[in-house]
Enzyme design. Structure first.
Site, PDB file in Angstrom:
ATOM      1  N   ARG A 115      -1.694  -6.549  -8.655  1.00 46.64           N
ATOM      2  CA  ARG A 115      -0.578  -7.420  -8.290  1.00 46.64           C
ATOM      3  C   ARG A 115      -0.427  -8.574  -9.245  1.00 46.64           C
ATOM      4  O   ARG A 115       0.587  -8.766  -9.872  1.00 46.64           O
ATOM      5  CB  ARG A 115      -0.784  -7.963  -6.856  1.00 46.64           C
ATOM      6  CG  ARG A 115      -0.475  -6.972  -5.791  1.00 46.64           C
ATOM      7  CD  ARG A 115      -1.057  -7.402  -4.484  1.00 46.64           C
ATOM      8  NE  ARG A 115      -2.511  -7.359  -4.530  1.00 46.64           N
ATOM      9  CZ  ARG A 115      -3.294  -7.584  -3.491  1.00 46.64           C
ATOM     10  NH1 ARG A 115      -2.771  -7.916  -2.342  1.00 46.64           N
ATOM     11  NH2 ARG A 115      -4.597  -7.495  -3.602  1.00 46.64           N
TER      12      ARG A 115
ATOM     13  N   HIS B  20       0.836  -1.213   0.000  1.00 46.26           N
ATOM     14  CA  HIS B  20       0.000   0.000   0.000  1.00 46.26           C
ATOM     15  C   HIS B  20       0.868   1.260   0.000  1.00 46.26           C
ATOM     16  O   HIS B  20       0.603   2.217  -0.720  1.00 46.26           O
ATOM     17  CB  HIS B  20      -0.905   0.031   1.243  1.00 46.26           C
ATOM     18  CG  HIS B  20      -1.945  -1.038   1.292  1.00 46.26           C
ATOM     19  ND1 HIS B  20      -2.130  -1.845   2.398  1.00 46.26           N
ATOM     20  CD2 HIS B  20      -2.877  -1.438   0.382  1.00 46.26           C
ATOM     21  CE1 HIS B  20      -3.136  -2.673   2.175  1.00 46.26           C
ATOM     22  NE2 HIS B  20      -3.592  -2.469   0.962  1.00 46.26           N
TER      23      HIS B  20
ATOM     24  N   LYS C  80     -16.961  -9.004   8.052  1.00 47.56           N
ATOM     25  CA  LYS C  80     -17.648  -8.308   9.143  1.00 47.56           C
ATOM     26  C   LYS C  80     -16.724  -7.983  10.300  1.00 47.56           C
ATOM     27  O   LYS C  80     -17.023  -7.158  11.131  1.00 47.56           O
ATOM     28  CB  LYS C  80     -18.805  -9.177   9.648  1.00 47.56           C
ATOM     29  CG  LYS C  80     -20.008  -9.101   8.731  1.00 47.56           C
ATOM     30  CD  LYS C  80     -21.219  -9.747   9.391  1.00 47.56           C
ATOM     31  CE  LYS C  80     -22.377  -9.816   8.414  1.00 47.56           C
ATOM     32  NZ  LYS C  80     -22.824 -11.157   8.121  1.00 47.56           N
TER      33      LYS C  80
ATOM     34  N   SER D 135      -2.931  -7.813   2.718  1.00 50.90           N
ATOM     35  CA  SER D 135      -3.309  -7.646   4.130  1.00 50.90           C
ATOM     36  C   SER D 135      -3.780  -8.979   4.715  1.00 50.90           C
ATOM     37  O   SER D 135      -3.513  -9.286   5.872  1.00 50.90           O
ATOM     38  CB  SER D 135      -4.423  -6.602   4.256  1.00 50.90           C
ATOM     39  OG  SER D 135      -3.950  -5.347   3.856  1.00 50.90           O
TER      40      SER D 135
HETATM   41  P1  ADP Z   1      -9.606  -3.945  -1.084  1.00 47.57           P
HETATM   42  O1  ADP Z   1     -10.393  -4.768  -0.108  1.00 47.57           O
HETATM   43  O2  ADP Z   1     -10.321  -2.728  -1.574  1.00 47.57           O
HETATM   44  O3  ADP Z   1      -8.947  -4.711  -2.205  1.00 47.57           O
HETATM   45  P2  ADP Z   1      -6.956  -3.738   0.025  1.00 47.57           P
HETATM   46  O4  ADP Z   1      -6.528  -2.964   1.214  1.00 47.57           O
HETATM   47  O5  ADP Z   1      -6.760  -5.205   0.032  1.00 47.57           O
HETATM   48  O6  ADP Z   1      -8.457  -3.339  -0.165  1.00 47.57           O
HETATM   49  O7  ADP Z   1      -6.232  -3.160  -1.249  1.00 47.57           O
HETATM   50  C1  ADP Z   1      -6.384  -1.817  -1.628  1.00 47.57           C
HETATM   51  C2  ADP Z   1      -5.652  -1.591  -2.939  1.00 47.57           C
HETATM   52  O8  ADP Z   1      -4.253  -1.759  -2.729  1.00 47.57           O
HETATM   53  C3  ADP Z   1      -6.027  -2.564  -4.058  1.00 47.57           C
HETATM   54  O9  ADP Z   1      -6.012  -1.868  -5.284  1.00 47.57           O
HETATM   55  C4  ADP Z   1      -4.935  -3.581  -4.025  1.00 47.57           C
HETATM   56  O10 ADP Z   1      -4.720  -4.166  -5.295  1.00 47.57           O
HETATM   57  C5  ADP Z   1      -3.761  -2.695  -3.655  1.00 47.57           C
HETATM   58  N1  ADP Z   1      -2.714  -3.483  -3.025  1.00 47.57           N
HETATM   59  C6  ADP Z   1      -2.783  -4.265  -1.939  1.00 47.57           C
HETATM   60  N2  ADP Z   1      -1.598  -4.857  -1.684  1.00 47.57           N
HETATM   61  C7  ADP Z   1      -0.760  -4.428  -2.654  1.00 47.57           C
HETATM   62  C8  ADP Z   1       0.605  -4.697  -2.982  1.00 47.57           C
HETATM   63  N3  ADP Z   1       1.336  -5.543  -2.273  1.00 47.57           N
HETATM   64  N4  ADP Z   1       1.114  -4.086  -4.044  1.00 47.57           N
HETATM   65  C9  ADP Z   1       0.355  -3.262  -4.780  1.00 47.57           C
HETATM   66  N5  ADP Z   1      -0.913  -2.975  -4.558  1.00 47.57           N
HETATM   67  C10 ADP Z   1      -1.477  -3.555  -3.514  1.00 47.57           C
END
Ligand code: ADP
Length: 159
Positions: A91, A18, A42, A129
């Site tokens: 990704r 992120h 949830k 995450s």
């Molecule tokens: P969501 O539930 O909306 O996917 P996330 O927090 O999992 O929320 O991810 C938010 C954004 O960050 C998404 O676009 C996801 O692809 C991107 N993202 C998450 N991890 C990575 C990573 N390791 N590298 C690049 N982008 C990431």
């Protein structure tokens, strides 16, 4: 013209992936709104307030970045904020179909809102995450995956 981008996500917890997208995003726009969703499941590990605070701390002082909670549809929030770009990280191929549908839906809900996909650094492509939560839950080392502050909060959650 001021270019405003919104970067929505769950960020539960924020990872180095992120952070990488946020730092790349800063270069692409005049203002970047990092928007935190409650969570699709949830039972989030961190509250929205905790996630906002963690994001603020790990990104540090960046005058063009704002942090908000998502209270309804991302597309509506983007329109209200005047955002014309929605940032997402892409990704692996498996992310693509869902992201493509979301991009088209968001543009339908907010005409003029274009989704821009950013590729993460190669050494961060595997970070999610969900995996970070699982590794931390069972006492694994997450220091390469998250900021030290997030690692500390995770170990407190699972102590
Ligand atoms: P969501 O539930 O909306 O996917 P996330 O927090 O999992 O929320 O991810 C938010 C954004 O960050 C998404 O676009 C996801 O692809 C991107 N993202 C998450 N991890 C990575 C990573 N390791 N590298 C690049 N982008 C990431």
């Amino acid at each position: 013209m001021t270019r405003i981008a919104i970067y929505p996500g769950s960020f539960d917890p924020p990872t180095k992936g992120h952070e990488d997208i946020i730092r790349r995003g800063i270069q692409l726009c005049d203002r970047l709104i990092v928007a935190v969703a409650h969570h699709s499941s949830k039972n989030p590990l961190f509250s929205v307030a905790e996630r906002l605070e963690l994001l603020r701390e790990i990104v540090g002082s960046e005058p063009t970045v704002d942090y908000v909670e998502i209270t309804g549809l991302v597309a509506h929030q983007a329109r209200e904020a005047g955002a014309t770009v929605l940032l997402r990280g892409l990704r692996v191929a498996g992310d693509f179909e869902y992201e493509r549908q979301m991009a088209v839906m968001n543009r339908e809900l907010c005409p003029g809102l274009e989704t821009v996909f950013l590729a993460p650094a190669v050494d961060q492509m595997h970070i999610s995450s969900t995996l970070v939560r699982e590794v931390a839950r069972y006492g694994g080392d997450v220091s390469r995956l998250v900021h030290p502050l997030v690692a500390k909060k995770l170990s407190q959650k699972f102590a």
